[in-house]
Design an enzyme around this catalytic site. Sequence first.
Site, PDB file in Angstrom:
ATOM      1  N   ARG A  91       0.948  -1.204   0.319  1.00  0.00           N
ATOM      2  CA  ARG A  91       0.435  -0.479  -0.281  1.00  0.00           C
ATOM      3  C   ARG A  91       0.626   1.184   0.320  1.00  0.00           C
ATOM      4  O   ARG A  91       0.484   2.193  -0.801  1.00  0.00           O
ATOM      5  CB  ARG A  91      -1.240  -0.091   1.622  1.00  0.00           C
ATOM      6  CG  ARG A  91      -2.115   1.510   1.221  1.00  0.00           C
ATOM      7  CD  ARG A  91      -2.267   2.121  -0.121  1.00  0.00           C
ATOM      8  NE  ARG A  91      -2.826   1.154  -0.146  1.00  0.00           N
ATOM      9  CZ  ARG A  91      -3.531   0.465  -2.431  1.00  0.00           C
ATOM     10  NH1 ARG A  91      -2.900   2.303  -2.924  1.00  0.00           N
ATOM     11  NH2 ARG A  91      -3.364   0.294  -2.610  1.00  0.00           N
ATOM     12  N   LYS A 158       5.426  38.735  -2.259  1.00  0.00           N
ATOM     13  CA  LYS A 158       3.394  38.653  -2.257  1.00  0.00           C
ATOM     14  C   LYS A 158       3.005  40.068  -2.063  1.00  0.00           C
ATOM     15  O   LYS A 158       3.704  40.873  -1.154  1.00  0.00           O
ATOM     16  CB  LYS A 158       3.331  37.426  -1.679  1.00  0.00           C
ATOM     17  CG  LYS A 158       4.316  35.903  -1.895  1.00  0.00           C
ATOM     18  CD  LYS A 158       3.666  34.941  -3.229  1.00  0.00           C
ATOM     19  CE  LYS A 158       2.434  35.070  -3.086  1.00  0.00           C
ATOM     20  NZ  LYS A 158       2.047  33.689  -3.908  1.00  0.00           N
ATOM     21  N   GLU A 198       5.679  39.770  -6.319  1.00  0.00           N
ATOM     22  CA  GLU A 198       4.052  39.304  -7.587  1.00  0.00           C
ATOM     23  C   GLU A 198       3.335  41.079  -7.536  1.00  0.00           C
ATOM     24  O   GLU A 198       3.184  42.229  -6.831  1.00  0.00           O
ATOM     25  CB  GLU A 198       3.393  38.625  -6.346  1.00  0.00           C
ATOM     26  CG  GLU A 198       1.874  38.606  -6.806  1.00  0.00           C
ATOM     27  CD  GLU A 198       1.116  37.888  -5.338  1.00  0.00           C
ATOM     28  OE1 GLU A 198       1.491  36.521  -5.279  1.00  0.00           O
ATOM     29  OE2 GLU A 198       0.499  38.679  -4.527  1.00  0.00           O
ATOM     30  N   ASP A 219      -0.550  37.733 -10.798  1.00  0.00           N
ATOM     31  CA  ASP A 219      -1.779  37.452  -9.711  1.00  0.00           C
ATOM     32  C   ASP A 219      -3.212  37.601 -10.431  1.00  0.00           C
ATOM     33  O   ASP A 219      -3.489  39.161 -10.560  1.00  0.00           O
ATOM     34  CB  ASP A 219      -0.967  37.787  -9.224  1.00  0.00           C
ATOM     35  CG  ASP A 219      -2.145  37.152  -8.057  1.00  0.00           C
ATOM     36  OD1 ASP A 219      -2.106  36.059  -7.748  1.00  0.00           O
ATOM     37  OD2 ASP A 219      -2.962  37.687  -6.856  1.00  0.00           O
TER      38      ASP A 219
END
Length: 282
Positions: A91, A158, A198, A219
């Site tokens: 598994r 960002k 960004e 973005d």
Amino acid sequence: MSDPIGRALAEDIGEGDLTTRAVVPEGARARALIRQKEPGVLAGLGAARAVFERVDPELEIELLAPEGEWREPGPVAEVTGAAASILAAERVALNFLGRLSGIATLTARYVRAVEGTGARILDTRKTMPGLRALEKEAVRAGGGESHRSGLFDAILVKENHAKLAGGVGEAARRAMEAASGGATPGSGEATPAFVEVECQTLGEVQDALAAGVPRILLDNMTTAELREAVELAAGRAALEASGGITLDTVREVAETGVDYISVGALTHSAPALDLSLLLEPL
């Protein structure tokens, strides 16, 4: 040091495989065949092999298919040895192989969708904790490219960084200053040279360009805005489109002229490739 295989085996096997102990004759041997049950790109064969070897170094593993190529259903690998060991590893090996092959397969679909445009498909940091290196390797197997590995190897400004710095222009200026050989405020350490900022508006793109940023992340822009950004940049910075891009829209985005398209779905939403393991007693 990270050990995803060890952690996965400990999680699954625990104190031992109760079912195998109860019903499989001691000393039984078997040959197992792993099969790919749907079209796609294999990735993670090394991880799957390592799972079997970690459980039982005496297992014999023969790989029957290559990674990184689109292929139809068929045999992937053969494992021979102690039946209990094969069952204990089954598994976890399939989980790694299925997930990583799913990422490679989805990446290959995106790469095919933008073929001929010049745009390159990138991954993101939206990876399963502890599996980033494996998942980014799977993206590369599918024909994509890796973005930064983490917070430590590039400056990516960002929206929240820009807010704290006083805007995109000021954040971009600080990032470029740090990358040129200065130190990140508060760290006392030199930073990497790569900088990306960004931008959510064309005005912010202009601010980033004025600061000399080498790559700009666009973005959630419309395709019309992306085309305008390409004209504004005029080759002065590489452009990366990001945000809500799907297989249905990626070609249109690529045709705007951007250099890169980053797709978080490659790692956070890729369906696992369907594989099976069936064994025969020896």
